[in-house]
Enzyme design. Structure first.
Site, PDB file in Angstrom:
ATOM      1  N   ARG A 121     -13.782 -24.274  -0.955  1.00  0.00           N
ATOM      2  CA  ARG A 121     -13.158 -23.271  -1.835  1.00  0.00           C
ATOM      3  C   ARG A 121     -11.639 -23.378  -1.833  1.00  0.00           C
ATOM      4  O   ARG A 121     -10.961 -22.677  -2.580  1.00  0.00           O
ATOM      5  CB  ARG A 121     -13.528 -21.855  -1.368  1.00  0.00           C
ATOM      6  CG  ARG A 121     -14.992 -21.499  -1.507  1.00  0.00           C
ATOM      7  CD  ARG A 121     -15.258 -20.173  -0.810  1.00  0.00           C
ATOM      8  NE  ARG A 121     -14.510 -19.088  -1.408  1.00  0.00           N
ATOM      9  CZ  ARG A 121     -14.185 -17.952  -0.766  1.00  0.00           C
ATOM     10  NH1 ARG A 121     -14.534 -17.781   0.494  1.00  0.00           N
ATOM     11  NH2 ARG A 121     -13.515 -17.010  -1.367  1.00  0.00           N
ATOM     12  N   LYS A 122     -11.096 -24.225  -0.962  1.00  0.00           N
ATOM     13  CA  LYS A 122      -9.645 -24.245  -0.781  1.00  0.00           C
ATOM     14  C   LYS A 122      -8.972 -25.309  -1.637  1.00  0.00           C
ATOM     15  O   LYS A 122      -9.481 -26.412  -1.789  1.00  0.00           O
ATOM     16  CB  LYS A 122      -9.300 -24.492   0.697  1.00  0.00           C
ATOM     17  CG  LYS A 122      -9.632 -23.339   1.592  1.00  0.00           C
ATOM     18  CD  LYS A 122      -9.665 -23.763   3.034  1.00  0.00           C
ATOM     19  CE  LYS A 122     -10.864 -24.655   3.302  1.00  0.00           C
ATOM     20  NZ  LYS A 122     -11.068 -24.968   4.710  1.00  0.00           N
ATOM     21  N   ASP A 136       4.753 -19.155  -7.180  1.00  0.00           N
ATOM     22  CA  ASP A 136       3.372 -18.673  -7.045  1.00  0.00           C
ATOM     23  C   ASP A 136       2.695 -18.636  -8.417  1.00  0.00           C
ATOM     24  O   ASP A 136       1.538 -19.043  -8.580  1.00  0.00           O
ATOM     25  CB  ASP A 136       3.404 -17.274  -6.417  1.00  0.00           C
ATOM     26  CG  ASP A 136       2.037 -16.803  -5.940  1.00  0.00           C
ATOM     27  OD1 ASP A 136       1.155 -17.648  -5.725  1.00  0.00           O
ATOM     28  OD2 ASP A 136       1.864 -15.583  -5.772  1.00  0.00           O
TER      29      ASP A 136
HETATM   30  C1  LIG Z   1      -6.370 -11.110 -18.158  1.00  0.00           C
HETATM   31  C2  LIG Z   1      -7.526 -10.974 -17.280  1.00  0.00           C
HETATM   32  C3  LIG Z   1      -7.472  -9.855 -16.359  1.00  0.00           C
HETATM   33  C4  LIG Z   1      -8.085 -10.155 -15.159  1.00  0.00           C
HETATM   34  C5  LIG Z   1      -7.343 -11.083 -14.319  1.00  0.00           C
HETATM   35  C6  LIG Z   1      -5.920 -10.883 -14.501  1.00  0.00           C
HETATM   36  C7  LIG Z   1      -5.047 -11.579 -13.889  1.00  0.00           C
HETATM   37  C8  LIG Z   1      -5.363 -12.589 -12.899  1.00  0.00           C
HETATM   38  C9  LIG Z   1      -4.381 -12.578 -11.811  1.00  0.00           C
HETATM   39  C10 LIG Z   1      -4.401 -13.503 -10.938  1.00  0.00           C
HETATM   40  C11 LIG Z   1      -5.259 -14.633 -11.084  1.00  0.00           C
HETATM   41  C12 LIG Z   1      -4.947 -15.719 -10.195  1.00  0.00           C
HETATM   42  C13 LIG Z   1      -3.966 -16.538 -10.439  1.00  0.00           C
HETATM   43  C14 LIG Z   1      -3.144 -16.422 -11.544  1.00  0.00           C
HETATM   44  C15 LIG Z   1      -2.147 -15.332 -11.412  1.00  0.00           C
HETATM   45  C16 LIG Z   1      -1.019 -15.359 -10.805  1.00  0.00           C
HETATM   46  C17 LIG Z   1      -0.531 -16.459 -10.000  1.00  0.00           C
HETATM   47  C18 LIG Z   1      -0.148 -16.001  -8.676  1.00  0.00           C
HETATM   48  C19 LIG Z   1      -1.359 -15.923  -7.781  1.00  0.00           C
HETATM   49  C20 LIG Z   1      -1.430 -14.599  -7.132  1.00  0.00           C
HETATM   50  O1  LIG Z   1      -0.517 -13.842  -7.121  1.00  0.00           O
HETATM   51  S1  LIG Z   1      -2.901 -14.197  -6.368  1.00  0.00           S
HETATM   52  C21 LIG Z   1      -2.543 -12.591  -5.647  1.00  0.00           C
HETATM   53  C22 LIG Z   1      -2.174 -12.649  -4.180  1.00  0.00           C
HETATM   54  N1  LIG Z   1      -3.282 -13.043  -3.361  1.00  0.00           N
HETATM   55  C23 LIG Z   1      -4.252 -12.202  -3.059  1.00  0.00           C
HETATM   56  O2  LIG Z   1      -4.287 -11.067  -3.461  1.00  0.00           O
HETATM   57  C24 LIG Z   1      -5.334 -12.740  -2.153  1.00  0.00           C
HETATM   58  C25 LIG Z   1      -5.792 -11.681  -1.162  1.00  0.00           C
HETATM   59  N2  LIG Z   1      -6.760 -12.259  -0.254  1.00  0.00           N
HETATM   60  C26 LIG Z   1      -8.079 -12.252  -0.512  1.00  0.00           C
HETATM   61  O3  LIG Z   1      -8.538 -11.661  -1.480  1.00  0.00           O
HETATM   62  C27 LIG Z   1      -8.952 -13.002   0.442  1.00  0.00           C
HETATM   63  O4  LIG Z   1      -8.279 -13.266   1.644  1.00  0.00           O
HETATM   64  C28 LIG Z   1      -9.481 -14.312  -0.144  1.00  0.00           C
HETATM   65  C29 LIG Z   1     -10.398 -14.026  -1.344  1.00  0.00           C
HETATM   66  C30 LIG Z   1      -8.311 -15.222  -0.579  1.00  0.00           C
HETATM   67  C31 LIG Z   1     -10.272 -15.091   0.887  1.00  0.00           C
HETATM   68  O5  LIG Z   1     -11.124 -14.189   1.542  1.00  0.00           O
HETATM   69  P1  LIG Z   1     -12.600 -14.640   1.942  1.00  0.00           P
HETATM   70  O6  LIG Z   1     -13.103 -13.581   2.880  1.00  0.00           O
HETATM   71  O7  LIG Z   1     -13.374 -14.919   0.726  1.00  0.00           O
HETATM   72  O8  LIG Z   1     -12.428 -16.017   2.682  1.00  0.00           O
HETATM   73  P2  LIG Z   1     -11.862 -16.441   4.129  1.00  0.00           P
HETATM   74  O9  LIG Z   1     -10.951 -15.444   4.720  1.00  0.00           O
HETATM   75  O10 LIG Z   1     -13.086 -16.844   4.931  1.00  0.00           O
HETATM   76  O11 LIG Z   1     -11.013 -17.770   3.790  1.00  0.00           O
HETATM   77  C32 LIG Z   1     -11.542 -18.735   2.889  1.00  0.00           C
HETATM   78  C33 LIG Z   1     -11.255 -20.121   3.426  1.00  0.00           C
HETATM   79  O12 LIG Z   1      -9.845 -20.301   3.513  1.00  0.00           O
HETATM   80  C34 LIG Z   1      -9.464 -20.738   4.829  1.00  0.00           C
HETATM   81  N3  LIG Z   1      -8.111 -20.283   5.084  1.00  0.00           N
HETATM   82  C35 LIG Z   1      -7.659 -19.032   5.165  1.00  0.00           C
HETATM   83  N4  LIG Z   1      -6.354 -19.019   5.372  1.00  0.00           N
HETATM   84  C36 LIG Z   1      -5.948 -20.310   5.393  1.00  0.00           C
HETATM   85  C37 LIG Z   1      -4.718 -20.946   5.566  1.00  0.00           C
HETATM   86  N5  LIG Z   1      -3.603 -20.232   5.716  1.00  0.00           N
HETATM   87  N6  LIG Z   1      -4.680 -22.274   5.524  1.00  0.00           N
HETATM   88  C38 LIG Z   1      -5.809 -23.024   5.345  1.00  0.00           C
HETATM   89  N7  LIG Z   1      -7.015 -22.458   5.156  1.00  0.00           N
HETATM   90  C39 LIG Z   1      -7.074 -21.140   5.196  1.00  0.00           C
HETATM   91  C40 LIG Z   1     -10.539 -20.131   5.698  1.00  0.00           C
HETATM   92  O13 LIG Z   1     -10.607 -20.808   6.937  1.00  0.00           O
HETATM   93  C41 LIG Z   1     -11.761 -20.328   4.857  1.00  0.00           C
HETATM   94  O14 LIG Z   1     -12.140 -21.690   4.928  1.00  0.00           O
HETATM   95  P3  LIG Z   1     -13.669 -22.151   4.869  1.00  0.00           P
HETATM   96  O15 LIG Z   1     -14.201 -21.716   3.516  1.00  0.00           O
HETATM   97  O16 LIG Z   1     -13.634 -23.624   5.043  1.00  0.00           O
HETATM   98  O17 LIG Z   1     -14.350 -21.427   6.009  1.00  0.00           O
END
Ligand SMILES: CCCCC/C=C\C/C=C\C/C=C\C/C=C\CCCC(=O)SCCNC(=O)CCNC(=O)[C@H](O)C(C)(C)COP(=O)(O)OP(=O)(O)OC[C@H]1O[C@@H](n2cnc3c(N)ncnc32)[C@H](O)[C@@H]1OP(=O)(O)O
Length: 164
Positions: free
Chosen positions: A122-123, A77
């Site tokens: 967005r995906k 991840d």
């Molecule tokens: C140093 C700076 C400090 C600040 C930042 C610090 C650190 C940063 C940390 C992380 C940064 C990121 C990466 C780097 C870090 C680590 C790497 C590991 C990554 C992680 O550790 S990350 C944590 C775990 N993660 C989450 O914490 C996500 C929780 N979740 C949500 O926050 C929402 O769920 C969200 C925003 C994802 C979406 O929510 P939403 O409401 O905006 O969008 P929605 O639900 O509509 O889905 C949108 C489109 O995806 C399609 N879709 C959905 N499911 C699908 C599937 N299974 N297959 C195919 N398509 C799919 C829909 O069909 C729709 O498609 P369409 O756009 O075409 O309609």
């Protein structure tokens, strides 16, 4: 937190092939150098993808001598998270699948590779694998990441304040 977010945004820049990519932040479980429980992953740009050489240690043991499957998933991840530095903006894991083809062994070095398979709105559809030095794949993975704004991360507290 805002300062941290601004610093993080600067990491989305251009990296030459072979360059070491930055960490997400110092305490990141996958790549943060200051997380004592972390994997300290270091990823390099490799063509349009990323690669890393990684050795798990006994902090991440599951069955004796074998890496815990959740620890493997964490590293994969996080490797996808490093791929985001080449994509130019943040995204988060919406779905992660891992096929555990063979045991991942504590103390053995693996090569990890992750690439973008396709982009759709967005995906981001991504895929990864870990291979032994001889080339046998021990895991394969796919994931769906969804692009978010940097403000998405303002939902949490910065490391050390106050959740830990
Ligand atoms: C140093 C700076 C400090 C600040 C930042 C610090 C650190 C940063 C940390 C992380 C940064 C990121 C990466 C780097 C870090 C680590 C790497 C590991 C990554 C992680 O550790 S990350 C944590 C775990 N993660 C989450 O914490 C996500 C929780 N979740 C949500 O926050 C929402 O769920 C969200 C925003 C994802 C979406 O929510 P939403 O409401 O905006 O969008 P929605 O639900 O509509 O889905 C949108 C489109 O995806 C399609 N879709 C959905 N499911 C699908 C599937 N299974 N297959 C195919 N398509 C799919 C829909 O069909 C729709 O498609 P369409 O756009 O075409 O309609």
């Amino acid at each position: 937190m805002q300062a941290l977010l601004a610093m993080w945004a600067e990491k989305f820049t251009v990296y030459p092939d072979g360059a070491e990519l930055p960490t997400h932040h110092d305490h990141c479980l996958g790549c943060g150098p200051n997380n004592p429980h972390g994997h300290h992953l270091r990823a390099l740009r490799h063509g349009d993808g990323v690669q890393a050489w990684h050795t798990f240690d006994n902090r991440h043991v599951g069955a004796p001598g074998i890496v815990h499957g959740g620890a493997v998933a964490t590293v994969v991840d996080d490797l996808y998270g490093c791929l985001l530095f080449l994509e130019g903006g943040p995204a988060v894991t919406r779905q992660l699948t891992i096929e555990y083809l063979a045991p991942v062994l504590i103390g053995a070095e693996y090569r990890l590779q992750a690439d973008v398979v396709r982009r759709e709105g967005r995906k981001l559809f991504v895929a990864a694998r870990a291979t032994e030095p001889a080339g046998r794949a021990v895991i394969t993975s796919t994931a769906v990441f969804v692009k978010v704004s940097v403000e998405h991360f303002a939902q949490g507290s910065p490391p050390g304040v106050p959740a830990d």
